[in-house]
Design a protein around this motif. Structure first.
Motif, short mmCIF file in Angstrom:
data_model
loop_
_atom_site.label_atom_id
_atom_site.label_comp_id
_atom_site.label_asym_id
_atom_site.label_seq_id
_atom_site.Cartn_x
_atom_site.Cartn_y
_atom_site.Cartn_z
N ILE A 94 0.85 -1.19 0.00
CA ILE A 94 0.00 0.00 0.00
C ILE A 94 0.89 1.25 0.00
CG2 ILE A 94 -1.55 1.37 1.45
CD1 ILE A 94 -3.03 -0.75 0.03
N VAL A 95 0.52 2.24 -0.83
CA VAL A 95 1.29 3.47 -0.87
C VAL A 95 0.35 4.67 -0.73
CG1 VAL A 95 3.04 2.47 -2.40
CG2 VAL A 95 1.12 3.73 -3.39
N HIS A 96 0.91 5.78 -0.27
CA HIS A 96 0.21 7.06 -0.31
C HIS A 96 0.76 7.80 -1.52
CE1 HIS A 96 -1.63 10.82 0.61
NE2 HIS A 96 -2.16 10.35 1.73
N PRO A 97 -0.06 8.09 -2.52
CA PRO A 97 0.46 8.68 -3.76
C PRO A 97 1.31 9.92 -3.56
CG PRO A 97 -1.79 7.94 -4.11
CD PRO A 97 -1.50 7.78 -2.64
N THR A 98 1.00 10.76 -2.58
CA THR A 98 1.77 11.99 -2.41
C THR A 98 3.19 11.72 -1.91
OG1 THR A 98 0.82 12.32 -0.20
CG2 THR A 98 -0.24 13.45 -2.05
N ASP A 99 3.46 10.48 -1.47
CA ASP A 99 4.83 10.12 -1.08
C ASP A 99 5.68 9.74 -2.29
OD1 ASP A 99 4.24 10.51 1.60
OD2 ASP A 99 3.70 8.40 1.94
N LEU A 100 5.05 9.61 -3.45
CA LEU A 100 5.75 9.19 -4.66
C LEU A 100 6.33 10.38 -5.41
CD1 LEU A 100 3.10 6.64 -6.01
CD2 LEU A 100 5.24 6.08 -4.82
N PRO A 101 7.35 10.16 -6.24
CA PRO A 101 7.83 11.25 -7.11
C PRO A 101 6.70 11.74 -8.03
CG PRO A 101 9.35 9.39 -7.12
CD PRO A 101 8.13 8.93 -6.39
N ARG A 102 6.85 12.94 -8.52
CA ARG A 102 5.77 13.56 -9.31
C ARG A 102 5.34 12.68 -10.48
NH1 ARG A 102 6.42 18.76 -13.29
NH2 ARG A 102 4.23 19.46 -13.35
N GLN A 103 6.28 12.15 -11.26
CA GLN A 103 5.90 11.37 -12.43
C GLN A 103 5.16 10.10 -12.06
OE1 GLN A 103 6.04 12.35 -15.70
NE2 GLN A 103 4.74 10.54 -15.91
N ARG A 104 5.54 9.48 -10.93
CA ARG A 104 4.83 8.27 -10.51
C ARG A 104 3.42 8.61 -10.04
NH1 ARG A 104 8.95 6.93 -12.50
NH2 ARG A 104 7.45 7.11 -14.20
N GLN A 105 3.24 9.80 -9.45
CA GLN A 105 1.88 10.23 -9.10
C GLN A 105 1.04 10.39 -10.37
OE1 GLN A 105 1.48 13.55 -6.28
NE2 GLN A 105 3.63 13.29 -5.72
N LEU A 106 1.62 11.03 -11.38
CA LEU A 106 0.91 11.23 -12.64
C LEU A 106 0.59 9.91 -13.32
CD1 LEU A 106 3.03 14.24 -13.94
CD2 LEU A 106 0.68 14.35 -13.12
N ASP A 107 1.47 8.93 -13.17
CA ASP A 107 1.23 7.62 -13.79
C ASP A 107 -0.02 6.95 -13.21
OD1 ASP A 107 3.36 7.81 -15.49
OD2 ASP A 107 4.71 6.53 -14.32
N ILE A 108 -0.29 7.19 -11.92
CA ILE A 108 -1.49 6.60 -11.32
C ILE A 108 -2.74 7.10 -12.05
CG2 ILE A 108 -2.93 6.53 -9.25
CD1 ILE A 108 -0.35 6.57 -7.59
N CYS A 109 -2.82 8.42 -12.24
CA CYS A 109 -3.96 8.99 -12.96
C CYS A 109 -3.92 8.58 -14.43
CB CYS A 109 -3.97 10.51 -12.84
SG CYS A 109 -4.00 11.11 -11.14
N GLY A 110 -2.71 8.46 -14.95
CA GLY A 110 -2.54 8.13 -16.36
C GLY A 110 -3.02 6.75 -16.74
N GLN A 111 -3.27 5.88 -15.76
CA GLN A 111 -3.85 4.57 -16.08
C GLN A 111 -5.09 4.72 -16.95
OE1 GLN A 111 -4.06 1.55 -12.67
NE2 GLN A 111 -3.86 3.49 -11.58
N CYS A 112 -5.90 5.73 -16.64
CA CYS A 112 -7.18 5.91 -17.34
C CYS A 112 -7.32 7.26 -18.01
CB CYS A 112 -8.34 5.71 -16.36
SG CYS A 112 -8.37 4.08 -15.59
N HIS A 113 -6.37 8.17 -17.79
CA HIS A 113 -6.52 9.53 -18.32
C HIS A 113 -5.37 9.91 -19.24
CE1 HIS A 113 -10.04 10.51 -15.86
NE2 HIS A 113 -9.46 9.78 -14.91
N SER A 114 -4.82 8.93 -19.94
CA SER A 114 -3.76 9.23 -20.90
C SER A 114 -4.08 8.63 -22.27
CB SER A 114 -2.40 8.73 -20.40
OG SER A 114 -2.44 7.35 -20.11
N GLY A 115 -5.37 8.50 -22.57
CA GLY A 115 -5.78 8.09 -23.90
C GLY A 115 -5.78 6.60 -24.11
#
Length: 277
Positions: A112-133
């Motif tokens: 289990i992770v808290h997204p805000t503990d991740l580097p910026r790009q890894r945070q964006l990758d979480i959203c990018g699962q469904c919001h990157s086309g």
């Protein structure tokens, strides 16, 4: 029977049905802007064959998890975790609990992770699962875990797309990354969006996000609009537009769905339309 509902109803909803353990799309979908039933994407109005297979790739953005039995659309029905739950952003809860029950002295969170503990790009990758086309899968479906590099499991089908695009063909992350706001700050998706709250349509809230960094008097329209300049930043700077690639067959002919463009910029046409109102 309409067994599974997908879509938030912001643009519309489409429906799936089971035939034994195989999942298919129903022939009709609901489109909110027309308040009408239309042929589902991929169907022609006169082709009522009810045979569009729902692949795992379709479900990755609508279902937290489902275990495929055989390709392309046969599943273990009881394995489904419907909707998008905590685990898609935080990691597998069962693995976390089992590990720490077996290792009670381990104080560092595992799985289990808290997204805000991740580097910026890894945070964006979480959203990018469904919001990157649209994407094709590299390896197994549902193999991405928060903290992973998304590019190792998803291959974008149109990574350099620069149009507004559609629900499935646009790349909100790429559009956002084109913005000066993004390039000259450390902003992420959660700078403006709280994934735990329903914020849809709350322009005042999104305007507050803009005003964390920008001063209203610095806007080029501040002299003309006065205090009203701070009422709705996104109307001029993130306008709603037609979505190329999301043209649907309807009884009147065709209809193009509109969505908010995540490329933040000065849009003169949108500004003129807003002033005209």
């Amino acid at each position: 029977p309409l067994d599974v509902f997908t879509g938030s109803a912001k643009a519309g909803q489409t429906f799936l049905y089971w035939h034994h353990d195989a999942l298919f799309q129903a022939h009709v979908s609901y489109l909110k802007e027309l308040d009408a039933w239309i042929p589902s994407p991929g169907y022609r109005g006169t082709t009522v064959d009810y045979a569009r297979k729902i692949r795992t790739g379709c479900l990755e953005c609508h279902v937290t998890y489902i275990d495929a039995k055989t390709s392309p659309n046969v599943y273990h029905r009881n394995s489904a975790v419907w909707g998008i739950s905590c685990e898609r952003c935080h990691g597998p809860g069962r693995d976390h609990v089992q590990y720490h029950q077996a290792h009670p002295n381990e104080k560092t969170s595992k799985y289990i992770v808290h997204p805000t503990d991740l580097p910026r790009q890894r945070q964006l990758d979480i959203c990018g699962q469904c919001h990157s086309g649209s994407f094709s899968l590299i390896g197994e479906a549902y193999s991405f875990r928060p903290g992973d590099e998304l590019g190792k499991v998803h291959k974008p089908l149109n990574p350099d797309f620069e149009g507004v695009g559609s629900i499935h063909t646009s790349n909100q992350l790429t559009r956002l990354a084109m913005s000066k706001c993004f390039q000259e700050s450390e902003m992420t998706c959660t700078t403006c969006h709280d994934p735990h709250e329903n914020q849809r349509g709350d322009t005042a809230l999104f305007t507050k996000s803009c005003l964390k960094c920008h001063q209203p008097e610095h806007c080029g329209m501040s002299d003309e609009l006065g205090e009203r300049i701070a009422d709705n930043c996104i109307a001029c700077h993130m306008p709603i537009g037609d979505n190329e690639g999301m043209t649907l067959n309807v009884s009147q002919g065709t209809f193009t769905v509109t969505m908010i463009d995540h490329y933040i910029r000065v849009d003169e046409q949108a500004t003129a339309e807003q002033l005209a109102k």
